[in-house]
Design a protein around this motif. Structure first.
Motif, PDB file in Angstrom:
ATOM      1  N   GLU A 248       0.823  -1.208   0.000  1.00  0.00           N
ATOM      2  CA  GLU A 248       0.000   0.000   0.000  1.00  0.00           C
ATOM      3  C   GLU A 248       0.858   1.260   0.000  1.00  0.00           C
ATOM      4  OE1 GLU A 248      -3.396   1.946   2.934  1.00  0.00           O
ATOM      5  OE2 GLU A 248      -3.117  -0.235   2.865  1.00  0.00           O
ATOM      6  N   ARG A 249       0.406   2.275  -0.703  1.00  0.00           N
ATOM      7  CA  ARG A 249       1.060   3.583  -0.698  1.00  0.00           C
ATOM      8  C   ARG A 249       0.526   4.404   0.466  1.00  0.00           C
ATOM      9  NH1 ARG A 249       5.653   4.583  -3.745  1.00  0.00           N
ATOM     10  NH2 ARG A 249       5.574   3.282  -5.632  1.00  0.00           N
ATOM     11  N   VAL A 250       1.424   5.127   1.130  1.00  0.00           N
ATOM     12  CA  VAL A 250       1.012   5.943   2.266  1.00  0.00           C
ATOM     13  C   VAL A 250       1.554   7.354   2.091  1.00  0.00           C
ATOM     14  CG1 VAL A 250       0.904   3.979   3.845  1.00  0.00           C
ATOM     15  CG2 VAL A 250       3.029   5.282   3.640  1.00  0.00           C
ATOM     16  N   THR A 251       0.950   8.280   2.802  1.00  0.00           N
ATOM     17  CA  THR A 251       1.382   9.674   2.759  1.00  0.00           C
ATOM     18  C   THR A 251       1.932  10.083   4.127  1.00  0.00           C
ATOM     19  OG1 THR A 251      -0.846  10.426   3.359  1.00  0.00           O
ATOM     20  CG2 THR A 251      -0.323  10.264   1.010  1.00  0.00           C
ATOM     21  N   ALA A 252       2.651  11.182   4.159  1.00  0.00           N
ATOM     22  CA  ALA A 252       3.212  11.673   5.426  1.00  0.00           C
ATOM     23  C   ALA A 252       2.088  11.978   6.405  1.00  0.00           C
ATOM     24  CB  ALA A 252       4.046  12.922   5.190  1.00  0.00           C
ATOM     25  N   GLY A 253       2.207  11.442   7.612  1.00  0.00           N
ATOM     26  CA  GLY A 253       1.205  11.670   8.638  1.00  0.00           C
ATOM     27  C   GLY A 253       0.067  10.684   8.646  1.00  0.00           C
ATOM     28  N   GLN A 254       0.005   9.795   7.642  1.00  0.00           N
ATOM     29  CA  GLN A 254      -1.086   8.820   7.591  1.00  0.00           C
ATOM     30  C   GLN A 254      -0.932   7.791   8.704  1.00  0.00           C
ATOM     31  OE1 GLN A 254      -1.712   6.987   3.740  1.00  0.00           O
ATOM     32  NE2 GLN A 254      -2.636   5.161   4.660  1.00  0.00           N
ATOM     33  N   TRP A 255      -2.056   7.437   9.325  1.00  0.00           N
ATOM     34  CA  TRP A 255      -2.016   6.404  10.352  1.00  0.00           C
ATOM     35  C   TRP A 255      -1.716   5.068   9.694  1.00  0.00           C
ATOM     36  CZ3 TRP A 255      -7.210   7.642  13.267  1.00  0.00           C
ATOM     37  CH2 TRP A 255      -7.074   8.877  13.925  1.00  0.00           C
TER      38      TRP A 255
END
Length: 353
Positions: A303-310
């Motif tokens: 999965e791709r995640v972003t900065a600050g994502q839980w």
């Protein structure tokens, strides 16, 4: 050396009532497995209780501020009451002097006799004036004394009511806060129990999907948790590690939302071994970050995640002596390639100081 840093209590305040969404479950090292509705519901409950505890804490702290303001008003009122008591005492002294003077003078007979026995009208008028003035002084003093006594009684009653209200409100808020915190503490350890079962089985139950409030970060990198105390640091020694500590520990309660420090892709989700439940991310600059000893994960491998994502919830799974997040930065996705995460984050604008 142990250092600490307290961040504003933002994460608990931001936590919304979470909802469980359909998710592709994972097992050890990202293998497909069976998700658990019970675990998802428990993670959701922990998140919700975090929100309720945060709201209760805010109300409690607001109540404390109100109580302090009420104390200030009460202190001013007490000063006013002190002045009123002194004024009332002075009025009582005046009444005493007037009464004593009248008693010495025969209760007003000398003045009446002066009027009756006056030799001329002017002397009689002076006698009448003196009698009238004495009576006026007495009536005035009595009126002032009665009003002062009534005002003092009313102010004292108002002060008592104010204090009782403040104490009652403070007690209610304290009971509410403790009740929610007790529920949260119980839910945390239930969540940890499920995590321990996953670690013992060596298979993750699957990603728990929590609804995360929209957050806009001005920076591309963030700290892995919002509120924390720094504990074991990179390179420190200890009996729990074969050589030296390979990351930075953040002492946080079980169930605390754990964030991706920057954008990237999930390259590993695993359960079992010394790190317990862990997540490893690969970032665009080629570095990897690890998040270990979790109680739950909220992302799947790939999965791709972003900065600050839980990406998970903190816990104490694996080789852990208490609730905390173990955070590493690595040059590969495997253990043994760690670099000091504190300067690594500092170079990206994140100070843990």
């Amino acid at each position: 050396m142990r250092s600490s840093r307290r961040r504003p209590l933002l994460v608990p305040v931001l936590v919304c009532a979470a909802a469980v969404l359909a998710a592709r479950p994972t097992a050890a090292d990202g293998e497909p497995g069976d998700g658990s509705a019970a675990e998802s519901g428990l993670s959701t409950r922990v998140a919700r209780l975090y929100e309720e505890a945060a709201v209760a804490t805010q109300k409690y702290e607001a109540g404390q501020r109100e109580a302090e303001a009420a104390r200030g008003k009460a202190r001013k009122l007490e000063e006013l009451l002190g002045r009123e008591r002194r004024e009332t005492a002075a009025l009582r002294d005046d009444l005493g002097r007037i009464a004593r003077a009248q008693y010495r003078e025969g209760g007003g007979l000398p003045v009446a006799a002066q009027i009756i026995l006056a030799d001329d009208p002017e002397q009689m008028l002076r006698g009448q004036h003196a009698f009238a003035q004495a009576q006026l002084d007495l009536d005035t003093a009595l009126g002032k004394s009665r009003r002062a006594e009534a005002r003092l009684a009313a102010d004292e009653s108002r002060a008592r009511s104010a204090w009782q209200g403040v104490e009652r409100r403070a007690t209610e808020l304290a009971v509410l806060k403790k009740g929610i915190e007790d529920k949260l503490d119980q839910a945390r350890w239930e969540l940890q129990g499920q995590a321990d079962a996953s670690v013992a089985a060596g298979a993750c139950r699957g990603a728990v999907r929590l609804v995360q409030p929209a957050a806009h970060f001005s920076q591309s990198w963030v700290a892995p948790v919002e509120t924390y105390t720094l504990s074991a640091s990179y390179g420190s020694g200890g009996a729990r590690w074969a050589n030296r500590h390979t990351g930075q520990d953040f002492a946080v309660p079980i169930g605390t939302p754990v964030r991706a420090v920057g954008e990237g892709r999930v390259v590993r989700v695993s359960c079992g071994g010394p790190f317990g439940i862990e997540i490893v991310l690969r970032h665009p600059d080629g570095y990897f970050t690890q998040y270990a000893h979790l109680a739950a994960v909220t992302v799947d491998q790939g999965e791709r995640v972003t900065a600050g994502q839980w990406i998970g919830q903190s816990g104490t799974s694996g080789n852990s002596t208490g609730p905390h997040l173990h955070f590493e930065t690595r040059v590969t996705d495997r253990a043994g390639s760690a670099v000091d995460p504190v300067p690594w984050l500092a170079a990206r604008g994140v100070s843990l100081g």
